[in-house]
Enzyme design. Structure first.
Site, PDB file in Angstrom:
ATOM      1  N   ASP A 138       0.719  -1.364   0.032  1.00  0.00           N
ATOM      2  CA  ASP A 138      -0.178  -0.073   0.000  1.00  0.00           C
ATOM      3  C   ASP A 138       0.967   1.241   0.154  1.00  0.00           C
ATOM      4  OD1 ASP A 138      -2.139  -1.758   0.141  1.00  0.00           O
ATOM      5  OD2 ASP A 138      -2.239  -1.564   2.350  1.00  0.00           O
ATOM      6  N   LYS A 139       0.329   2.285  -0.662  1.00  0.00           N
ATOM      7  CA  LYS A 139       0.910   3.476  -0.538  1.00  0.00           C
ATOM      8  C   LYS A 139       1.832   3.844   0.753  1.00  0.00           C
ATOM      9  CE  LYS A 139       0.243   8.483  -0.909  1.00  0.00           C
ATOM     10  NZ  LYS A 139      -0.610   9.591  -1.243  1.00  0.00           N
TER      11      LYS A 139
END
Length: 317
Positions: A138-139
Site C-alpha cells: 500500500d502507498k
C-alpha cells in the site's frame, strides 16, 4: 521504445533429440516459454535459417537463431526517483519502499510512482508486465519488495507467490494488547458499502495471517505478522477485525482509536505518524534462476522508530 533481439546457438551433442522449443528455453533462460512460442509462431525463431514447429526435434550442430523486434509494453514514463536498493543482480532487485510512494500508476497517481522510478533505473523493465513488480505494498506501508528484471524471473516469482513459498514478515504497532500470538483465518473481500475498503466477508477469498508479540507497551503492542496469503489490506483488515487496529490507520480505525489511559502527550505523538504503522520487514524466496534461498530485511523507518520509543517512554513512566 523498441528493442532488437538477436540470438544464436548451435545444438550441442548432449542435447541431441530434444524439441526445439524446450532447448531454446534452456539456452536462453531469460525468456519465457510463452515468449519462445510467440517467436516460433511469428517466424522469428529459425532452425538452420528455416521456420519450424515447436515440436521439431533437433540434431547436433543445428543452428537455433532468433531475430526479433519488439515494442515496449508499458506506456508509463521513466522518472528520476531515488530508490533504496538492498540487493540486485541480473535477474532481480530487492528494494526498500518508503511510505508515501505509490507502487503502480492509476487514478490520481499518473506519475511519481515506483513503476516510473523503476523504468528510469532499468529501462528494459518496460518490456515486462507491471515493470517486473510481482507483489505490491500500500502507498503508506513501507518496506521490502522484490522486482523481476526479466521474463523468466517474473514468471517464477509469480509462481512462488501462488504456491505460497514466499515468506513475508511485517512489523506493526497496534492499539490494544493481544494476550498472545495467534492465527487469523478470515476471508477478505471488497467492503459491501465502501469501495475503497476491504472487509471480512463470507464470500471473500481465503486470508491467513500469523502474528507474534514482539514487544508490549502500556495499551499498545508491536506485532510481527507473517502472511500465508496476500490479500489487499490483509494485515490491516485482520488486526482491525480482532479489535487491535494498526496505529495511524485511516481506513480501519487505528487513526482515531487510543488505548484507555493514553495521556494527551502520547496522543499527540501518536497523531504525528500520518500513516498506518506497518512495515514490510523481511522477505524470503528462492532465487528464480539459481534457486538459492534469499532472505533480506529492511530496517524500521524513522517514523516508526520514534513512535516505538515514545511508547516505551510512556510505558516506563
Amino acid at each position: 521504445m523498441s528493442r532488437r533481439i538477436s540470438l544464436s546457438k548451435e545444438v550441442l551433442s548432449e542435447d541431441l533429440g530434444q524439441r526445439v522449443d524446450a532447448l531454446t528455453a534452456k539456452y536462453f533462460p531469460q525468456f519465457s516459454r510463452a515468449h519462445i512460442q510467440r517467436w516460433i509462431k511469428d517466424g522469428d525463431l529459425l532452425l538452420n535459417q528455416e521456420k519450424i514447429k515447436p515440436r521439431h526435434i533437433v540434431n547436433v550442430g543445428d543452428l537455433i537463431s532468433v531475430e526479433a523486434s519488439e515494442e515496449i509494453s508499458l506506456k508509463d514514463l521513466p522518472e528520476k526517483i531515488d530508490l533504496d536498493i538492498i540487493r540486485e543482480d541480473d535477474d532481480i532487485l530487492v528494494l526498500n519502499k518508503p511510505a508515501g510512494l505509490v507502487v503502480h500508476p492509476g487514478a490520481g497517481n499518473a506519475d511519481g510512482t515506483l513503476v516510473n522510478g523503476l523504468l528510469n533505473y532499468v529501462p528494459d523493465l518496460g518490456f515486462l508486465p507491471r515493470a517486473g513488480i510481482v507483489h505490491r505494498l500500500d502507498k503508506d506501508t513501507s518496506g521490502i519488495m522484490v522486482v523481476a528484471k526479466n521474463e523468466a524471473s517474473y514468471l517464477n516469482l509469480i509462481d512462488q507467490l501462488k504456491n505460497r513459498t514466499v515468506k513475508r514478515k511485517y512489523l506493526a504497532v497496534v492499539v490494544g494488547q493481544p494476550v498472545s500470538g495467534g492465527v487469523i483465518n478470515k476471508p477478505i473481500g471488497r467492503h459491501p458499502k465502501h469501495r475503497t475498503k476491504q472487509a471480512i466477508v463470507g464470500s471473500g477469498k481465503e486470508a491467513i495471517t500469523d502474528y507474534k508479540i514482539k514487544e508490549k507497551f502500556d495499551g499498545y503492542t508491536l506485532l510481527l505478522a507473517s502472511l500465508k496469503t496476500g490479500r489487499t489490506h490483509q494485515i490491516r483488515v485482520h488486526f482491525s477485525s480482532n479489535d487491535f487496529p494498526i496505529v495511524g490507520d485511516p481506513l480501519y480505525g487505528g487513526k482515531k482509536k487510543f488505548a484507555p489511559g493514553t495521556s494527551e502527550e502520547l496522543r499527540k505523538k501518536l497523531a504525528e505518524i500520518n500513516r498506518q504503522a506497518l512495515h514490510a520487514y523481511s522477505l524470503s524466496f528462492n532465487h528464480p534462476i539459481n534457486k538459492k534461498v534469499i532472505t533480506n530485511s529492511a530496517p524500521m523507518p524513522q517514523d516508526m522508530e520514534e513512535l516505538i520509543e515514545s511508547l516505551r517512554q510512556h510505558a516506563s513512566n
